[in-house]
Design an enzyme around this catalytic site. Structure first.
Site, PDB file in Angstrom:
ATOM      1  N   ASP A  67      24.161 -11.109   3.892  1.00 20.02           N
ATOM      2  CA  ASP A  67      24.251 -12.070   2.797  1.00 20.02           C
ATOM      3  C   ASP A  67      25.879 -12.041   2.246  1.00 20.02           C
ATOM      4  OD1 ASP A  67      23.662 -13.912   0.559  1.00 20.02           O
ATOM      5  OD2 ASP A  67      23.893 -12.416  -0.725  1.00 20.02           O
ATOM      6  N   MET A 107       8.818   4.902   5.126  1.00 24.38           N
ATOM      7  CA  MET A 107       9.128   3.339   4.658  1.00 24.38           C
ATOM      8  C   MET A 107       9.960   3.242   3.896  1.00 24.38           C
ATOM      9  SD  MET A 107       6.517   2.120   6.512  1.00 24.38           S
ATOM     10  CE  MET A 107       6.997   0.306   5.708  1.00 24.38           C
ATOM     11  N   GLU A 108      10.448   4.310   2.794  1.00 25.21           N
ATOM     12  CA  GLU A 108      11.649   4.103   2.070  1.00 25.21           C
ATOM     13  C   GLU A 108      12.850   4.059   2.793  1.00 25.21           C
ATOM     14  OE1 GLU A 108       8.178   4.724  -0.179  1.00 25.21           O
ATOM     15  OE2 GLU A 108       8.876   5.964   1.557  1.00 25.21           O
ATOM     16  N   LEU A 148       0.769  -1.222  -0.010  1.00 27.19           N
ATOM     17  CA  LEU A 148       0.090   0.216  -0.018  1.00 27.19           C
ATOM     18  C   LEU A 148       0.822   1.162  -0.005  1.00 27.19           C
ATOM     19  CD1 LEU A 148      -2.805  -1.132   2.591  1.00 27.19           C
ATOM     20  CD2 LEU A 148      -2.757  -1.296  -0.164  1.00 27.19           C
ATOM     21  N   CYS A 149       2.176   1.075  -0.134  1.00 31.36           N
ATOM     22  CA  CYS A 149       2.908   2.270  -0.232  1.00 31.36           C
ATOM     23  C   CYS A 149       2.861   2.914  -1.527  1.00 31.36           C
ATOM     24  CB  CYS A 149       4.480   1.744  -0.103  1.00 31.36           C
ATOM     25  SG  CYS A 149       4.797   1.700   1.659  1.00 31.36           S
ATOM     26  N   HIS A 150       2.972   4.418  -1.725  1.00 26.95           N
ATOM     27  CA  HIS A 150       2.894   4.940  -2.885  1.00 26.95           C
ATOM     28  C   HIS A 150       4.063   4.893  -3.664  1.00 26.95           C
ATOM     29  CE1 HIS A 150      -0.372   6.786  -0.603  1.00 26.95           C
ATOM     30  NE2 HIS A 150      -1.026   6.873  -1.805  1.00 26.95           N
TER      31      HIS A 150
END
Length: 171
Positions: free
Chosen positions: A140, A125-126, A87-89
């Site tokens: 990793d 969020m980014e 739901l992030c733009h």
């Protein structure tokens, strides 16, 4: 002062904006919001063994300069946030910066991601995604040396812009 009402049991219940009136997932319409300069800073940590810390300090890992690779991965992760979080733009980021601090006493790598844009929605969020992807890439590339690494402490430190203005995580 800057408490999130969703985390405070004594605060009035905040309305969740990512669900509609029937409880279904809903992407928020930001079309009527005014544009403003926005910035968010997030951090996270990767705890490492003494042997791995020394190799990071010396930049002597067999896979090469792992921090440079993790930096590029974190930048790419921030740019791909809307493809990962449903739901992030999709945002036109104007700046993504990933920094590493080798905290030798604590045997951990601190990762900080700063994201900026001028737009109608925030970039928290980014910034969180940038930190997460950088940490995962570091894991990793170093797991052969230290498979017991721990990723932890991922959180937003600060955000600016929008209707809430300048917010600092005081926790």
């Amino acid at each position: 002062m800057n408490k999130d009402p969703n985390l405070d049991s004594t605060a009035p219940q905040a309305k969740f904006t990512h669900v509609d009136t029937t409880g279904k997932a809903n992407m928020v319409d930001v079309g009527d919001k005014s544009q403003s300069k926005r910035q968010a800073i997030a951090q996270g940590f990767v705890s490492v063994s003494p042997a791995l810390m020394q190799q990071l300090v010396d930049n002597s890992l067999a896979k090469g300069d792992v921090l440079s690779v993790a930096r590029v991965a974190g930048i790419q992760g921030a740019k791909q946030c809307s493809n990962l979080i449903p739901l992030c733009h999709p945002l036109m980021l104007s700046k993504v910066q990933i920094d590493f601090e080798l905290q030798q006493q604590a045997m951990q790598v601190r990762i900080v991601c700063m994201c900026k844009l001028t737009g109608q929605t925030g970039v928290e969020m980014e910034a969180l995604t940038g930190v997460s992807v950088a940490a995962l890439t570091l894991f990793d590339m170093c797991k052969a040396v230290d498979p017991s690494m721990t990723i932890h402490g991922i959180k937003v430190l600060e955000k600016q812009g929008g209707k809430t203005g300048h917010w600092v995580n005081e926790a």
